[in-house]
Design a protein around this motif. Structure first.
Motif, mmCIF file in Angstrom:
data_model
loop_
_atom_site.group_PDB
_atom_site.id
_atom_site.type_symbol
_atom_site.label_atom_id
_atom_site.label_comp_id
_atom_site.label_asym_id
_atom_site.label_seq_id
_atom_site.Cartn_x
_atom_site.Cartn_y
_atom_site.Cartn_z
ATOM 1 N N MET A 262 0.612 -1.061 0.437
ATOM 2 C CA MET A 262 0.137 0.022 0.380
ATOM 3 C C MET A 262 0.794 1.135 0.078
ATOM 4 N N TYR A 263 1.825 1.413 0.827
ATOM 5 C CA TYR A 263 2.600 2.478 0.980
ATOM 6 C C TYR A 263 3.944 2.487 0.505
ATOM 7 N N ASP A 264 3.757 1.239 -1.040
ATOM 8 C CA ASP A 264 5.063 1.287 -1.456
ATOM 9 C C ASP A 264 6.900 1.343 -0.618
ATOM 10 N N LEU A 265 6.252 0.187 -0.261
ATOM 11 C CA LEU A 265 7.436 -0.373 1.082
ATOM 12 C C LEU A 265 8.557 -1.354 0.180
ATOM 13 N N TRP A 266 9.520 -1.216 0.336
ATOM 14 C CA TRP A 266 10.086 -3.084 0.625
ATOM 15 C C TRP A 266 10.317 -3.792 1.760
ATOM 16 N N PHE A 267 9.537 -4.626 1.144
ATOM 17 C CA PHE A 267 9.353 -5.146 2.845
ATOM 18 C C PHE A 267 10.672 -6.827 3.050
ATOM 19 N N HIS A 268 10.813 -6.606 3.907
ATOM 20 C CA HIS A 268 12.170 -7.476 4.478
ATOM 21 C C HIS A 268 12.019 -8.392 5.321
ATOM 22 N N VAL A 269 11.558 -9.747 5.066
ATOM 23 C CA VAL A 269 11.534 -10.729 6.375
ATOM 24 C C VAL A 269 12.830 -11.507 6.995
ATOM 25 N N ASP A 270 13.116 -10.880 7.937
ATOM 26 C CA ASP A 270 14.368 -11.306 9.016
ATOM 27 C C ASP A 270 14.858 -12.476 8.990
ATOM 28 N N GLY A 271 15.076 -14.210 8.692
ATOM 29 C CA GLY A 271 14.233 -15.488 9.001
ATOM 30 C C GLY A 271 15.608 -15.946 9.358
ATOM 31 N N ALA A 272 16.595 -15.451 9.787
ATOM 32 C CA ALA A 272 18.027 -15.995 10.124
ATOM 33 C C ALA A 272 17.434 -17.325 10.778
ATOM 34 N N TYR A 273 17.125 -16.597 12.028
ATOM 35 C CA TYR A 273 16.714 -18.625 12.460
ATOM 36 C C TYR A 273 15.615 -18.537 12.066
ATOM 37 N N GLY A 274 14.613 -18.424 12.015
ATOM 38 C CA GLY A 274 12.942 -18.697 11.689
ATOM 39 C C GLY A 274 11.946 -19.277 10.262
ATOM 40 N N ALA A 275 13.341 -19.321 9.426
ATOM 41 C CA ALA A 275 12.641 -18.982 8.049
ATOM 42 C C ALA A 275 12.264 -20.373 7.426
ATOM 43 N N LEU A 276 12.801 -21.066 8.598
ATOM 44 C CA LEU A 276 13.289 -22.460 7.773
ATOM 45 C C LEU A 276 11.938 -23.327 8.210
ATOM 46 N N ALA A 277 11.418 -22.842 9.190
ATOM 47 C CA ALA A 277 10.154 -23.112 9.858
ATOM 48 C C ALA A 277 9.021 -23.967 9.019
ATOM 49 N N LYS A 278 9.062 -22.321 7.812
ATOM 50 C CA LYS A 278 8.288 -23.012 6.472
ATOM 51 C C LYS A 278 8.094 -24.383 6.376
ATOM 52 N N LEU A 279 8.960 -25.727 6.685
ATOM 53 C CA LEU A 279 9.398 -26.157 5.878
ATOM 54 C C LEU A 279 8.430 -27.271 7.287
ATOM 55 N N ASP A 280 8.057 -27.246 8.250
ATOM 56 C CA ASP A 280 7.317 -28.022 9.378
ATOM 57 C C ASP A 280 5.595 -27.582 8.757
ATOM 58 N N PRO A 281 4.910 -28.139 8.488
ATOM 59 C CA PRO A 281 3.593 -28.351 7.710
ATOM 60 C C PRO A 281 3.100 -27.685 9.360
ATOM 61 N N ILE A 282 3.324 -27.646 9.690
ATOM 62 C CA ILE A 282 1.827 -26.455 10.899
ATOM 63 C C ILE A 282 2.550 -24.842 10.705
ATOM 64 N N TYR A 283 3.601 -24.456 10.275
ATOM 65 C CA TYR A 283 3.901 -22.841 10.034
ATOM 66 C C TYR A 283 4.061 -22.879 9.304
ATOM 67 N N GLU A 284 4.086 -23.695 7.931
ATOM 68 C CA GLU A 284 3.730 -23.453 6.010
ATOM 69 C C GLU A 284 2.851 -22.306 6.524
ATOM 70 N N ASN A 285 1.591 -22.703 6.592
ATOM 71 C CA ASN A 285 0.341 -21.480 5.839
ATOM 72 C C ASN A 285 0.885 -19.936 7.129
ATOM 73 N N ARG A 286 1.237 -20.107 7.843
ATOM 74 C CA ARG A 286 1.785 -18.630 8.773
ATOM 75 C C ARG A 286 2.697 -18.249 7.989
#
Lengths: 488, 488
Positions: A262-286
């Motif tokens: 909406m505000y045309d800003l850069w969206f950065h995700v710091d997933g240093a620790y937890g981006a890989l939780a994406k591989l756990d089906p319980i966290y995938e959606n979130r």
């Protein structure tokens, strides 16, 4: 002219071979028996003294060097290879990951430029990282030393991509409006460090308050952006965290994505620790919104269990990525053939011109285990953290200090009749003794000002029963501390 | 709750042990026979294809992973372990240096915080670096990935130390005067990259012209500073180079030191390649001013022959160093006892929180060889470069393109009757063929617009006779190219 040829190669190759074999044996024995060993022990003063001597002048037999290492260094390791190491967020490593480092170091390529296989391995690992994170194939990425470098690399691209400006050329001091970066009060300190280094200044970071789950409040974020715009600032980037360092909290990434668009800003995700939780089906959606981020930082030496150092930055728009760093000095002219041919030089995508072959340990590890094993392993760490949370809740005198999120469990001992300062003294003493007795290594943090034990589990050796041991020993030591110290 | 315990540890420890032994054997055989092998070979298309497959899903036996590595990766190495590798500036490594990397990776500590032996090894290596460079014991330093990171770390300290400003807090955009950085036209590109990243902007770098020896002209430097002051800029830092990447030139460091003191500017030395020439008695005096620099960047994976990655930043004023980076988030509270005790956290001195145990390879290498061996080895590389220069001058049809300085020799074939463009075509073709035939790996650069072969020698395996081979083969291939191609 004296044409005697010196070299630093071994005087005796077979002795060097034998030494390498000893090292492999010592490591295998170390890893294999690690759970029977204390997790930590104090370093004797005479050992510290030996590590404070002046520079050696003359040759020492490599075997003697190794003997000294075995006596003074190897026994006093940090302990993050141990199944009950849960301090800070530090991964375990794996044997094949380490052996990959051996080969990487032995081949010793600089993986920045040139036509050689390590350049293609690096490319392949970046492709795999994109696949794992749901980034599109046309995105770009670079392997770096870890989360701090991954984040600053992404934020530099964000800053250099600001429309209508040429910050690479003109710098920051010509800007008439101050650039503003948004994150939460729970955001990792490396974001502040990055903002300071790239010239934003820490006072131009807006740390948005969190809710009771330690997640950024997106309503306050939007208000703050609005107010900054009104006041003549220039918002340019929002950092959302996937897995905060204190409690494993996840910022409302979908909401942050919406606001950034909406505000045309850069969206950065710091997933240093937890981006890989994406591989756990319980966290995938979130964590789905990670796939839409402009950039992502995540570590492979944490929750991907490879040895230090290796982290990764992914950038959605590869042209912006390249435009942020690209340069071609005369001595790096790329040819179409020979050694100086090869893929696009990686110095166009980051800070470094010297880059080791850190891709190899990721490559070998993924080949060895396959993605499915990582999914199971990461999910197991999350289930173990939840199990620890349940154990804590089931024990009188223990208190859960934050909702369990991802693989972080924060708890403390609280007998119910002590003021805050005494609770802090009690739990600090428990922390120190549980480390000193070599049982386990949680670390600590402050949550809403309260001292808490913090168990961060990115450990591929942890068994469920280790959580039981941790709870049992916390209680035992806690009782000892209560009776030892004056808590009246 | 499912309490089955997964792990990524080997299913069969003895097979893993055996694999480690195979790797050690393969490396020893590789290094030992390296001078008989071609320095480089092209990568077949099917190998590249195999390195372009999607992410693996399932477990593969580690032995099979290694077999694949041995087939597709190991044979197509970059070649800087070879005695006739002289491209860019890339070190050879040593066997014990590599075995140190094995142990470092197997122990897998994060060497930033905590009470464990690797923290003390890191401190000792920094002390040794200070000793080697003549920095005072109270100076500070940090090991980093290499020259680019070493330089940007130092320049960040320089920028954050500007008097009367608090750039960490306020950023760069509040400054009313533009900060100006001085270096020469021959300065390494990473200085520009650093200036861009930390928000100075490339247009605020003044690249001072060089003399006929490719050394910065200090008269022009002083003029430029004077003119910038007159024009309302704010000079803050001069970068002098000890060993330029193109020709090994040394800026007039004594003069730069004097000027920096006179104008109260930070004096940084980029010695990524050539600070270590200080160990060669012939260069010692000319590099004496390094000892007075405010900061110094130099690499250990180049001219100290340790494997990738390790470079070093030294900062004279340790308080300024710490003030530039220090931060203590809640989860990194330092204790006086236990694992969370130990020396001052290293995240106060640099960009990174994730730091591997790169100190160990420097530690083991210095113990093995002793400083005296490095002095001899570095001097030998310089003598070899001079020897190559003499060989070039003695050969009709070869031309020395710059004075030999340190261990860099620039030359080309010049039959005497060709225009510049043809000379470029000729020498490029020589370069490609000498690599493609697996004989040697010089690289190239442009000097005053002229294409030149460039031999940068930080190689502990090079023998004097390798220089003879290089000259002989340049002439042979050159003649072939002249007869193959249409040079009419």
């Amino acid at each position: 002219m004296d044409k005697e040829n010196r070299t630093l190669d071994p005087r005796d190759w077979e002795k060097m071979r034998n030494l390498g074999h000893q090292m492999v044996d010592d490591l295998i024995d170390y890893w294999k028996g690690i759970q029977e060993k204390p997790i930590w022990k104090p370093i004797p003063e005479e050992v510290k003294k030996s590590l404070d001597e002046p520079i050696p002048s003359h040759h020492m037999d490599p075997q003697e060097v190794y003997n000294e290492f075995k006596e003074n260094i190897f026994p006093y390791n940090k302990g993050n290879v141990h199944p009950r190491f849960f301090a800070w967020i530090q991964g375990t490593g794996t044997p094949l990951g380490t052996f990959a480092d051996l080969m990487a170091s032995g081949m010793n390529p600089n993986v920045t430029i040139g036509e050689h296989a390590p350049m293609y391995v690096d490319k392949q690992v970046i492709s795999w990282c994109k696949e794992m994170m749901g980034f599109p194939p046309e995105a770009s990425g670079i392997l770096v030393s870890g989360g701090s470098m991954a984040n600053i690399t992404a934020l530099t691209v964000a800053r250099n991509s600001i429309k209508g400006e040429n910050i690479r050329k003109s710098g920051m001091s010509h800007l008439d409006k101050k650039l503003i970066l948004y994150c939460s009060t729970e955001t990792h300190s490396c974001i502040q460090k990055a903002a300071e280094i790239i010239g934003l200044g820490s006072e131009n970071i807006r740390e948005i308050e969190v809710n009771e789950f330690y997640e950024m409040r997106s309503d306050l974020l939007e208000k703050q952006i609005f107010s900054d715009l009104e006041n003549g600032f220039r918002p340019f980037c929002i950092v959302g965290t996937s897995g905060t360092v204190n409690t494993g909290a996840i910022d409302p990434l979908d909401e942050i994505l919406r606001i950034s668009r909406m505000y045309d800003l850069w969206f950065h995700v710091d997933g240093a620790y937890g981006a890989l939780a994406k591989l756990d089906p319980i966290y995938e959606n979130r964590l789905k919104a990670i796939e839409k981020a402009d950039s992502l930082a995540f570590d492979l030496h944490k929750w991907f269990y490879v040895p230090y150092e290796v982290g990764c930055t992914l950038i959605r728009d590869s042209e912006k990525h390249r435009a942020a760093f690209s340069q071609t000095p005369n001595y790096l002219i790329q040819e179409k053939r020979g050694l100086a041919g090869g893929p696009d030089s990686l110095n166009h995508y980051g800070f470094e011109l010297s880059r080791g072959f850190k891709a190899l340990k990721v490559w070998m590890s993924l080949k060895e285990n396959g993605l499915e094993a990582y999914k199971g392993m990461i999910a197991q760490n999350n289930r173990q953290a939840e199990y620890l949370g349940k154990l804590v809740e089931s024990q009188e005198g223990l208190e859960l200090m934050a909702p369990v999120s991802m693989s972080i469990t924060c708890y403390r001992m609280n007998p119910g009749n002590l003021p805050e300062q005494k609770l802090k003294d009690l739990n600090r003493e428990i922390l120190l003794r549980i480390q000193e007795e070599g049982i386990a290594a949680p670390s600590s943090t402050l949550l809403k000002g309260k001292f808490t034990l913090r168990v961060a589990n990115v450990n591929q050796r942890t068994r469920f029963e280790d959580m039981e041991i941790l709870v049992r020993e916390t209680i035992r030591i806690g009782k000892e501390v209560l009776s030892d110290l004056d808590f009246s």
